[in-house]
Design an enzyme around this catalytic site. Structure first.
Site, PDB file in Angstrom:
ATOM      1  CG  HIS A  41     -10.733  99.541 -72.803  1.00 55.46           C
ATOM      2  ND1 HIS A  41     -10.282  98.584 -71.916  1.00 55.46           N
ATOM      3  CD2 HIS A  41      -9.683 100.394 -72.987  1.00 55.46           C
ATOM      4  CE1 HIS A  41      -9.014  98.855 -71.592  1.00 55.46           C
ATOM      5  NE2 HIS A  41      -8.633  99.941 -72.220  1.00 55.46           N
ATOM      6  CD  GLU A  89     -12.060  96.176 -69.948  1.00 53.64           C
ATOM      7  OE1 GLU A  89     -12.010  94.997 -69.528  1.00 53.64           O
ATOM      8  OE2 GLU A  89     -11.760  96.510 -71.108  1.00 53.64           O
ATOM      9  CB  CYS A 130      -6.778 101.082 -69.408  1.00 51.35           C
ATOM     10  SG  CYS A 130      -6.756 102.366 -70.662  1.00 51.35           S
TER      11      CYS A 130
HETATM   12  N1  PCA Z   1      -5.819 103.155 -73.402  1.00 51.49           N
HETATM   13  C1  PCA Z   1      -4.666 102.503 -72.810  1.00 51.49           C
HETATM   14  C2  PCA Z   1      -4.086 103.501 -71.856  1.00 51.49           C
HETATM   15  C3  PCA Z   1      -4.712 104.810 -72.210  1.00 51.49           C
HETATM   16  C4  PCA Z   1      -5.827 104.481 -73.103  1.00 51.49           C
HETATM   17  O1  PCA Z   1      -6.667 105.281 -73.540  1.00 51.49           O
HETATM   18  C5  PCA Z   1      -4.980 101.132 -72.221  1.00 51.49           C
HETATM   19  O2  PCA Z   1      -5.901 100.461 -72.690  1.00 51.49           O
HETATM   20  O3  PCA Z   1      -4.296 100.711 -71.276  1.00 51.49           O
END
Ligand code: PCA
Length: 200
Positions: free
Chosen positions: A164, A79, A142
């Site tokens: 991610h 990200e 996240c």
């Molecule tokens: N993904 C979520 C929160 C926890 C996770 O593993 C997100 O993308 O915000």
């Protein structure tokens, strides 16, 4: 040796597993110059960051990477930016469904990650896995962790960022649209994370 603190989340949104934590558990304890410290954090607004900070104060890492599930994405996605917004479509693991609210009242609108996300993306692609740089970590937990990390460590030597990862195949079994949903083998997610860490 330098220290990396890497986190994965607990399962949320009705899932029984979160590939982020499962994959983090599989990566080696030493990667390149880094001693790797792993921890699971809760999918709960602000609390995830607080728990992470307790560990960070203790081990004083040079780099912090938080990893989370982004179901529906095909590749591993470092990200680039964290935004000052909480806007959830589902409740977190303590039932908070926060909408249209700043993470830090009057805080910066956004921060860029201090990790070299393009280099990480290239390293993941280099081992044959799909990867791309993402311009949005969403507005759920996240992004909340990413934004708070970047705020906390702005103008310091500590680098921070977020990656991610896709669903793993077993998560698709009970889903309506399983034919079209992408996924990645858990071992590949772990290898991709390792490849990204190798170029820190
Ligand atoms: N993904 C979520 C929160 C926890 C996770 O593993 C997100 O993308 O915000």
């Amino acid at each position: 040796m330098k220290k990396l603190l890497i986190t994965g989340f607990d399962p949320f949104g009705g899932e029984s597993i979160n590939p982020s934590w499962e994959a983090v558990k599989l990566i080696p304890d030493i990667i390149g110059d880094y001693e790797v410290h792993k921890m699971e954090i809760p999918t709960v607004f602000n609390k995830a960051f607080e728990v992470l900070m307790e560990k960070a104060e203790e081990i004083k890492p040079d780099v912090i990477i938080s990893v989370g599930q982004a179901g529906g994405r095909r590749g591993i996605t470092p990200e680039r930016v964290g935004i000052n917004l909480m806007d959830a479509s589902i409740p977190d693991n303590e039932g908070n469904k926060i909408n249209d609210k700043a993470i830090i009242e009057n805080g910066e609108n956004a921060y860029f990650t201090t990790l070299n996300v393009k280099k990480m993306m290239e390293a993941i692609k280099e081992i044959g896995l799909p990867a791309s740089v993402s311009l949005s970590a969403g507005a759920f937990v996240c992004n909340n962790v990413l934004y708070l990390l970047l705020d906390k460590y702005k103008n310091t030597e500590v680098k921070a960022g977020f990656i991610h990862v896709p669903f793993i195949p077993s998560q698709l079994e009970n889903k309506k649209n399983k034919e079209i949903l992408p996924s990645m083998e858990l071992m590949d997610i772990a290898k991709g994370l390792e490849a990204a860490i190798e170029v820190l």
